[in-house]
Motif scaffolding. Structure first.
Motif, PDB file in Angstrom:
ATOM      1  N   ILE A   1       0.830  -1.208   0.000  1.00 44.16           N
ATOM      2  CA  ILE A   1       0.000   0.000   0.000  1.00 44.16           C
ATOM      3  C   ILE A   1       0.866   1.260   0.000  1.00 44.16           C
ATOM      4  O   ILE A   1       0.611   2.212  -0.756  1.00 44.16           O
ATOM      5  N   THR A   2       1.898   1.300   0.847  1.00 47.85           N
ATOM      6  CA  THR A   2       2.757   2.483   0.924  1.00 47.85           C
ATOM      7  C   THR A   2       3.531   2.698  -0.381  1.00 47.85           C
ATOM      8  O   THR A   2       3.726   3.839  -0.804  1.00 47.85           O
ATOM      9  N   LYS A   3       3.954   1.613  -1.026  1.00 45.97           N
ATOM     10  CA  LYS A   3       4.639   1.765  -2.316  1.00 45.97           C
ATOM     11  C   LYS A   3       3.687   2.317  -3.381  1.00 45.97           C
ATOM     12  O   LYS A   3       4.077   3.170  -4.187  1.00 45.97           O
ATOM     13  N   ALA A   4       2.446   1.840  -3.368  1.00 45.76           N
ATOM     14  CA  ALA A   4       1.467   2.363  -4.327  1.00 45.76           C
ATOM     15  C   ALA A   4       1.167   3.839  -4.065  1.00 45.76           C
ATOM     16  O   ALA A   4       1.070   4.643  -5.007  1.00 45.76           O
ATOM     17  N   MET A   5       1.029   4.214  -2.789  1.00 44.65           N
ATOM     18  CA  MET A   5       0.772   5.620  -2.459  1.00 44.65           C
ATOM     19  C   MET A   5       1.957   6.499  -2.842  1.00 44.65           C
ATOM     20  O   MET A   5       1.772   7.655  -3.255  1.00 44.65           O
TER      21      MET A   5
ATOM     22  N   MET B   1       3.950   5.999  -5.422  1.00 52.03           N
ATOM     23  CA  MET B   1       3.885   6.172  -6.874  1.00 52.03           C
ATOM     24  C   MET B   1       2.794   7.163  -7.264  1.00 52.03           C
ATOM     25  O   MET B   1       2.986   8.000  -8.164  1.00 52.03           O
ATOM     26  N   VAL B   2       1.652   7.094  -6.605  1.00 52.39           N
ATOM     27  CA  VAL B   2       0.565   8.036  -6.893  1.00 52.39           C
ATOM     28  C   VAL B   2       0.990   9.466  -6.557  1.00 52.39           C
ATOM     29  O   VAL B   2       0.743  10.410  -7.331  1.00 52.39           O
ATOM     30  N   ALA B   3       1.642   9.641  -5.396  1.00 54.46           N
ATOM     31  CA  ALA B   3       2.105  10.975  -5.006  1.00 54.46           C
ATOM     32  C   ALA B   3       3.151  11.504  -5.976  1.00 54.46           C
ATOM     33  O   ALA B   3       3.171  12.701  -6.291  1.00 54.46           O
TER      34      ALA B   3
ATOM     35  N   ARG C   1       4.224  13.701   1.137  1.00 52.65           N
ATOM     36  CA  ARG C   1       3.595  12.379   1.159  1.00 52.65           C
ATOM     37  C   ARG C   1       4.485  11.349   0.460  1.00 52.65           C
ATOM     38  O   ARG C   1       4.603  10.204   0.918  1.00 52.65           O
ATOM     39  N   MET C   2       5.110  11.739  -0.628  1.00 51.75           N
ATOM     40  CA  MET C   2       6.015  10.833  -1.327  1.00 51.75           C
ATOM     41  C   MET C   2       7.181  10.438  -0.431  1.00 51.75           C
ATOM     42  O   MET C   2       7.563   9.266  -0.344  1.00 51.75           O
TER      43      MET C   2
END
Length: 324
Positions: A62-66, A68-70, A278-279
């Motif tokens: 989840i943190t890796k996906a967030m 990438m989104v950030a 956030r990133m």
């Protein structure tokens, strides 16, 4: 030495088997032994560690996906934030930036995010806003808050609820543009009386750093008063006014346009800082999850190896007891 220790261990486990009293053997068979309980504890312990490893892996995904989104949102908004800096710079050259000016009615515009998981960016804006409120407090002074974002609202409501004049949330529900921000700035100007508007936001510097910034917008009356008194705005009278508009009307239009431009830049700068923070926070969380997963893997392997070793000792001990 090791075999002797195993034989002694085997004799201890084999004692109920060679007991001369059959009643004791029957009683020992009816009473549940402690060994299955110990084995069950080992199995439960291993299962708990395995479940924890699974949950940590899911959190890491989840943190890796967030992250990438950030990162994708940061690239999209960073260019717009850098281009918007040219809007307010002419006003600074014309009117200057006077954060230390002393006025009676101060309105602190606190810009924050609607979501968390972005480090201390929201807490920093609230701390600066509270410091500005305390600095400009006095018996004949009035300080009000205009809050943009859910996170600043949640913190300021605790101790300054009566001073909050206006709250706006869900700023980034749609892509930000100048039209949206100008409407928002117009609502603030219509609903709030002020001598000075102090915009508190985080200026983007890099992915891992942001600078808390305060920009000041003065009311037309204060600008005219400062210009007439020969203060920091004394050079304003050197400019000629063309057309049928009076000086007061020009200053009114100038103040409204200045506030909308500075708000547009401040919102974009804060949004860019939010995505960068956030990133960085999600990258740190992913690395921490990886370290925790390594420790849990080591604990799981040690627990499993200890269980296997104990079972081997029991098998060898039983075989030695039967041979003896």
């Amino acid at each position: 030495m090791a075999m002797a220790a195993l034989r002694r261990e085997g004799r201890r486990f084999a004692t109920p088997l060679i007991s001369p009293n059959p009643t004791n053997v029957l009683r020992s068979s009816l009473i549940p032994s402690e060994e299955p309980v110990l084995s069950g504890v080992r199995c439960i312990s291993t299962q708990v560690v395995r479940n924890r490893m699974k949950s940590v892996k899911n959190i890491q995904k989840i943190t890796k996906a967030m992250k990438m989104v950030a990162a994708s949102k940061l690239r999209a908004i960073q260019t717009r934030a850098e281009n918007s800096r040219g809007l307010w710079q002419p006003f600074t050259a014309l009117l200057g930036d006077t954060p230390s000016i002393d006025v009676k009615k101060n309105v602190i515009v606190t810009i924050s995010a609607d979501k968390g998981l972005c480090g201390g960016i929201n807490s920093t804006s609230v701390k600066i806003s509270r410091a500005m409120h305390k600095l400009n407090s006095g018996p004949d002074k009035e300080n009000k808050y205009v809050v943009l974002g859910e996170k600043a609202k949640a913190q300021l409501v605790r101790d300054s609820k009566k001073d909050i004049e206006l709250v706006m949330t869900e700023l980034q529900k749609n892509p930000l543009n100048y039209t949206q921000v100008s409407v928002m700035a117009d609502d603030i100007l219509k609903n709030v009386e002020f001598d000075a508007l102090r915009i508190v936001y985080n200026k983007f510097q890099s992915v891992v750093s942001f600078l808390p910034t305060v920009s000041t917008v003065l009311s037309p009356e204060v600008v005219e008063r400062e210009a007439e008194s020969g203060g920091k705005l004394g050079d304003l009278d050197l400019y000629e006014i063309e057309g049928a508009e009076t000086k007061a009307e020009v200053l009114q239009n100038l103040t409204e346009f200045q506030f909308s431009c500075m708000m547009y830049n401040a919102v974009l700068e804060n949004a860019t800082s939010e995505q960068g923070a956030r990133m960085s926070a999600m990258d740190s969380s992913s690395r921490n999850a990886g370290d925790m997963l390594d420790r849990l893997t080591l604990t799981y392997n040690r627990t499993r190896q200890a269980s296997i070793t104990t079972e081997l000792i029991e098998i060898i001990s039983g075989a030695s007891a039967l041979e003896g």
